[in-house]
Design a protein around this motif. Structure first.
Motif, PDB file in Angstrom:
ATOM      1  N   ASP A   2      -5.188  30.508 -43.172  1.00 42.96           N
ATOM      2  CA  ASP A   2      -4.968  30.148 -44.571  1.00 42.96           C
ATOM      3  C   ASP A   2      -6.216  30.316 -45.428  1.00 42.96           C
ATOM      4  O   ASP A   2      -6.136  30.284 -46.652  1.00 42.96           O
ATOM      5  N   ASP A  21       0.331  31.616 -43.491  1.00 42.16           N
ATOM      6  CA  ASP A  21       1.094  30.472 -42.987  1.00 42.16           C
ATOM      7  C   ASP A  21       1.924  30.885 -41.784  1.00 42.16           C
ATOM      8  O   ASP A  21       2.096  32.082 -41.493  1.00 42.16           O
ATOM      9  N   PRO A  54      -0.726  25.892 -43.895  1.00 44.01           N
ATOM     10  CA  PRO A  54       0.241  25.233 -44.781  1.00 44.01           C
ATOM     11  C   PRO A  54       1.628  25.145 -44.113  1.00 44.01           C
ATOM     12  O   PRO A  54       1.954  25.933 -43.230  1.00 44.01           O
ATOM     13  N   PRO A  55       2.455  24.153 -44.529  1.00 44.99           N
ATOM     14  CA  PRO A  55       2.186  23.282 -45.686  1.00 44.99           C
ATOM     15  C   PRO A  55       1.431  21.997 -45.364  1.00 44.99           C
ATOM     16  O   PRO A  55       0.820  21.404 -46.239  1.00 44.99           O
ATOM     17  N   THR A  56       1.437  21.534 -44.114  1.00 45.67           N
ATOM     18  CA  THR A  56       0.816  20.236 -43.815  1.00 45.67           C
ATOM     19  C   THR A  56      -0.601  20.354 -43.282  1.00 45.67           C
ATOM     20  O   THR A  56      -1.305  19.354 -43.172  1.00 45.67           O
ATOM     21  N   GLU A 100       0.958  23.847 -37.754  1.00 44.42           N
ATOM     22  CA  GLU A 100       1.917  24.928 -38.028  1.00 44.42           C
ATOM     23  C   GLU A 100       1.561  26.227 -37.313  1.00 44.42           C
ATOM     24  O   GLU A 100       2.433  26.949 -36.835  1.00 44.42           O
TER      25      GLU A 100
END
Length: 219
Positions: free
Chosen positions: A12, A37, A60-62, A66
């Motif tokens: 990212d 991502d 992303p997103p957290t 991921e």
């Protein structure tokens, strides 16, 4: 192009992603996609079917896990695609899952501990060719979590040889072919390895990865 090693990169951080693209390009490795991502990573692998995916853990997103979840998905859906996790973190739960079973074409390196470009490129090529590359700190943390010792002196030379071939990612049948012995002999050696490393009570996949990590940690 058929002889060129093709890679997909997922990170990212734009700066790190672009830096990896240039680094691999300079080494003659074609980066066919660079994404930010996990979903985009899986989509890029499905589209391009590269030899290798280089993956960050937290995206992303957290920004938690991921990336490595996507790496596990790739291993399940596209087993011919090698996966090299390149991260600042050891995500212990998923790292164990990633390294369980067949370790052919799997690597886990820590960004902060990559100090030599040539060594890194060699690791990329080794993983893409079906080998493995696991940072010693990753091994230390995973073995620390399980409490396993790294002592291998209870193994016979043949058992150590079999364990070394397991660490290269060979299946039991592949080990039998390499050593020109029966499949039953290989299974007996592996059973002895598990017993001598006190791995009798683990699941088969877990025992295999713990045995391989023990071997890697001793080198």
């Amino acid at each position: 192009m058929s002889d060129v090693l093709r890679a997909v990169i997922a990170d990212d951080s734009v700066l790190l992603r672009d830096g990896l693209v240039r680094l691999l390009d300079d080494a003659g490795i074609a980066v066919v996609a660079a994404v930010g991502d996990g979903d985009a990573l899986v989509a890029a692998v499905e589209e391009h079917r590269p030899h290798l995916a280089v993956v960050d853990v937290r995206m992303p997103p957290t920004h938690t896990d991921e990336g490595i979840k996507a790496a596990l998905q790739i291993r399940e859906r596209f087993p011919a695609v090698a996966v090299l996790v390149l991260s600042q973190y050891v995500e212990e739960r998923y790292a164990t899952d990633l390294l369980s079973g067949d370790t052919a074409g799997v690597g886990y390196l820590l960004k902060d501990r990559v100090v030599d470009v040539e060594d890194f490129i060699a690791a990329v090529r080794r993983v893409a060719a079906g080998g493995s590359a696991v940072d010693a700190e990753v091994v230390r943390q995973l073995l620390g979590r399980t409490g396993r010792a790294t002592e291998l002196d209870r193994l016979t030379p043949r058992e150590r040889e079999v364990l070394g071939l397991m660490a290269e990612g060979l299946s039991n049948a592949g080990i039998a072919d390499r050593l020109v012995v029966s499949l039953g002999a290989v299974e007996k050696h592996i059973s002895n390895v598990f017993t001598k490393l006190d791995l009798d009570h683990e699941t088969n996949a877990h025992r295999r990865v713990l045995a391989v990590l023990t071997y890697l940690g001793s080198r």
